[in-house]
Design a protein around this motif. Structure first.
Motif, short mmCIF file in Angstrom:
data_model
loop_
_atom_site.label_atom_id
_atom_site.label_comp_id
_atom_site.label_asym_id
_atom_site.label_seq_id
_atom_site.Cartn_x
_atom_site.Cartn_y
_atom_site.Cartn_z
N ASN A 213 45.81 16.75 32.44
CA ASN A 213 45.26 18.10 32.38
C ASN A 213 43.74 18.01 32.19
N PRO A 214 42.95 18.50 33.15
CA PRO A 214 41.49 18.37 33.04
C PRO A 214 40.90 19.20 31.89
N ASP A 215 41.67 20.14 31.35
CA ASP A 215 41.17 20.98 30.26
C ASP A 215 41.30 20.30 28.90
N VAL A 216 41.96 19.14 28.86
CA VAL A 216 42.20 18.46 27.57
C VAL A 216 41.69 17.03 27.65
N ALA A 217 40.86 16.65 26.68
CA ALA A 217 40.29 15.30 26.68
C ALA A 217 41.36 14.28 26.29
N LYS A 218 41.24 13.08 26.88
CA LYS A 218 42.10 11.98 26.43
C LYS A 218 41.52 11.46 25.13
N ARG A 219 42.37 11.21 24.15
CA ARG A 219 41.87 10.73 22.87
C ARG A 219 41.75 9.21 22.87
N PRO A 220 40.72 8.69 22.24
CA PRO A 220 40.59 7.23 22.18
C PRO A 220 41.48 6.64 21.09
N ALA A 221 41.70 5.35 21.13
CA ALA A 221 42.47 4.69 20.08
C ALA A 221 41.75 4.85 18.75
N GLY A 222 42.52 4.96 17.67
CA GLY A 222 41.93 4.99 16.34
C GLY A 222 41.72 6.37 15.76
N VAL A 223 42.18 7.41 16.46
CA VAL A 223 42.04 8.76 15.89
C VAL A 223 43.43 9.36 15.66
N MET A 224 43.46 10.35 14.78
CA MET A 224 44.70 11.11 14.56
C MET A 224 44.76 12.23 15.59
N GLU A 225 45.95 12.57 16.01
CA GLU A 225 46.08 13.73 16.89
C GLU A 225 47.32 14.53 16.54
N LYS A 226 47.33 15.78 17.01
CA LYS A 226 48.45 16.67 16.66
C LYS A 226 48.34 17.97 17.45
N CYS A 227 49.39 18.78 17.33
CA CYS A 227 49.44 20.09 17.99
C CYS A 227 48.34 21.00 17.46
N THR A 228 47.70 21.73 18.38
CA THR A 228 46.73 22.76 17.96
C THR A 228 47.08 24.10 18.62
N PHE A 229 48.39 24.33 18.82
CA PHE A 229 48.84 25.57 19.49
C PHE A 229 48.19 25.71 20.86
N CYS A 230 48.02 24.60 21.59
CA CYS A 230 47.39 24.63 22.93
C CYS A 230 46.09 25.43 22.87
N VAL A 231 45.16 24.98 22.04
CA VAL A 231 43.93 25.74 21.80
C VAL A 231 43.14 25.97 23.09
N GLN A 232 43.29 25.05 24.07
CA GLN A 232 42.60 25.25 25.35
C GLN A 232 43.09 26.50 26.06
#
Ligand code: SF4
Length: 227
Positions: free
Chosen positions: A133-152
């Protein structure tokens, strides 16, 4: 002031898992494979928990989709040493991936275990990268990630509403999971609007919040199963 929220009707959920697939596709979430999942490195921003009610032979199987509960008093926020996670004015528990230094204090302090550490950086070899999805950045290794209610999607709808000189209407925004759910078990909207569909559903007698006793004030409301 807007407070984004979600109502999940556990009576409707069949446990099909379509919401998990939709979330992966929408948010460029990596898949880690069986071996890494067995080591506790699975990565799903939404999961479907299953449990049983009653005694054999009168047993009922229940399903409960669980994602970040976007808590009003989020235990993850005060423990982040670099303010990478914070509460937005619209009631989202946001993540600033560029700030995260991966201490994982937030994940350890989340009672819902909905935060995931990115161990691998997300490899999407050809041709998989074409589905990102071009609207969402790929996250790099070493970070936490989670749901943000599809903020985009929220930002997109707000931008369209602004261009048209109007407010965002109830139903304008669907998160990937709510859009995909074939049982229409997931409803998204503004909890501060008493006439929105989420507010009406949240006011039903069978509504409850997960681990309510912890006073985390989740923005996700579950409708208890009654079948
Ligand atoms: S897509 Fe809907 S029915 Fe299927 S598991 Fe998710 S919430 Fe339940």
């Amino acid at each position: 002031m807007t407070r984004w929220g979600m109502v999940i009707d556990t009576d409707r959920c069949t446990g099909c898992g379509a919401c998990i697939v939709a979330c992966h596709a929408e948010n460029n979430i990596q898949t880690v494979g069986d071996a890494e999942a067995a080591r506790g490195r699975a990565m799903h921003w939404i999961r479907v928990e299953r449990y049983y009610e009653g005694e054999f032979p009168d047993v009922k199987v229940r399903f409960m989709p669980v994602m970040c509960q976007q808590c009003g008093a989020a235990p993850c926020e005060p423990v982040c040493p670099v303010y990478a996670t914070y509460r937005t004015p619209e009631g989202l528990n946001a993540m600033v991936y560029a700030r995260c230094i991966g201490t994982r204090y937030c994940a350890n302090n989340c009672p819902y275990t909905v935060r995931f550490f990115n161990w691998f950086g997300g490899e999407f070899p050809e041709p998989l990268e074409r589905q990102l999805n071009p609207d969402v950045a790929k996250r790099p290794a070493g970070v936490m990630e989670k749901c943000t209610f599809c903020v985009q999607r929220i930002q997109d709808a707000e931008s369209v509403a602004k261009d048209e000189d109007r407010e965002v209407r109830d139903g304008d925004i669907k998160t990937a999971c709510s859009q995909t759910c074939p049982a229409e078990a997931i409803t998204f909207g503004d909890l501060s609007d008493p006439e929105s569909r989420v507010s009406v559903l949240a006011g039903l007698e069978r509504s409850e919040r997960l681990l309510e006793d912890l006073s985390t004030e989740p923005s996700v409301i579950y409708l208890k199963g009654g079948r």
